[in-house]
Design a protein around this motif. Sequence first.
Motif, mmCIF file in Angstrom:
data_model
loop_
_atom_site.group_PDB
_atom_site.id
_atom_site.type_symbol
_atom_site.label_atom_id
_atom_site.label_comp_id
_atom_site.label_asym_id
_atom_site.label_seq_id
_atom_site.Cartn_x
_atom_site.Cartn_y
_atom_site.Cartn_z
ATOM 1 N N GLU A 1 0.834 -1.197 0.000
ATOM 2 C CA GLU A 1 0.000 0.000 0.000
ATOM 3 C C GLU A 1 0.873 1.253 0.000
ATOM 4 O O GLU A 1 1.983 1.260 0.530
ATOM 5 C CB GLU A 1 -0.900 0.035 1.228
ATOM 6 N N LEU A 2 0.321 2.311 -0.574
ATOM 7 C CA LEU A 2 1.002 3.592 -0.688
ATOM 8 C C LEU A 2 0.145 4.680 -0.070
ATOM 9 O O LEU A 2 -1.063 4.735 -0.319
ATOM 10 C CB LEU A 2 1.248 3.912 -2.171
ATOM 11 N N ALA A 3 0.765 5.541 0.727
ATOM 12 C CA ALA A 3 0.089 6.732 1.252
ATOM 13 C C ALA A 3 0.716 7.953 0.595
ATOM 14 O O ALA A 3 1.937 8.041 0.480
ATOM 15 C CB ALA A 3 0.241 6.814 2.767
ATOM 16 N N GLU A 4 -0.126 8.867 0.157
ATOM 17 C CA GLU A 4 0.339 10.131 -0.407
ATOM 18 C C GLU A 4 -0.137 11.237 0.517
ATOM 19 O O GLU A 4 -1.319 11.315 0.833
ATOM 20 C CB GLU A 4 -0.221 10.331 -1.809
ATOM 21 N N ILE A 5 0.786 12.085 0.964
ATOM 22 C CA ILE A 5 0.453 13.168 1.883
ATOM 23 C C ILE A 5 0.847 14.492 1.245
ATOM 24 O O ILE A 5 2.019 14.717 0.950
ATOM 25 C CB ILE A 5 1.175 13.006 3.241
ATOM 26 N N ASP A 6 -0.135 15.361 1.041
ATOM 27 C CA ASP A 6 0.120 16.706 0.533
ATOM 28 C C ASP A 6 0.539 17.565 1.720
ATOM 29 O O ASP A 6 -0.275 17.825 2.624
ATOM 30 C CB ASP A 6 -1.138 17.262 -0.130
ATOM 31 N N ILE A 7 1.778 18.015 1.734
ATOM 32 C CA ILE A 7 2.306 18.742 2.886
ATOM 33 C C ILE A 7 1.744 20.151 3.013
ATOM 34 O O ILE A 7 1.983 20.816 4.023
ATOM 35 C CB ILE A 7 3.843 18.786 2.891
ATOM 36 N N ASP A 8 1.012 20.616 2.013
ATOM 37 C CA ASP A 8 0.433 21.952 2.067
ATOM 38 C C ASP A 8 -0.979 21.964 2.657
ATOM 39 O O ASP A 8 -1.553 23.041 2.850
ATOM 40 C CB ASP A 8 0.408 22.573 0.667
ATOM 41 N N LEU A 9 -1.531 20.797 2.939
ATOM 42 C CA LEU A 9 -2.882 20.729 3.491
ATOM 43 C C LEU A 9 -2.878 21.020 4.991
ATOM 44 O O LEU A 9 -1.876 20.785 5.677
ATOM 45 C CB LEU A 9 -3.483 19.345 3.239
ATOM 46 N N PRO A 10 -4.009 21.516 5.510
ATOM 47 C CA PRO A 10 -4.106 21.737 6.962
ATOM 48 C C PRO A 10 -3.810 20.444 7.728
ATOM 49 O O PRO A 10 -4.181 19.358 7.291
ATOM 50 C CB PRO A 10 -5.570 22.156 7.155
ATOM 51 N N GLY A 11 -3.115 20.594 8.837
ATOM 52 C CA GLY A 11 -2.757 19.447 9.661
ATOM 53 C C GLY A 11 -1.390 18.876 9.344
ATOM 54 O O GLY A 11 -0.903 17.993 10.037
#
Length: 88
Positions: free
Chosen positions: A41-51
Amino acid sequence: MTTHPGVPDQPRVTVLTRQGCHLCDQVLVVVRQVCADAGVELAEIDIDLPGQESLHVEYTDQVPVTFVDGRRFDFWRIDEVRLRAALG
């Protein structure tokens, strides 16, 4: 390799990204294929999003950043052969 408390160790592969990042798009093509081939599995995290403020502060100049098992693996580019070996 370094770890960051904001990056999960599950799923096994995480990529920190941001919208409009051409390097992110290129890395994600490779990482998605390698993960699919390996059944990981792969997780993608947008670092510009809140939190995601702590990830944004630490990695804003390095995206995309790829983590394997919660540890930083590569940034800006991805070595497909090395990623396959790490997941094998």
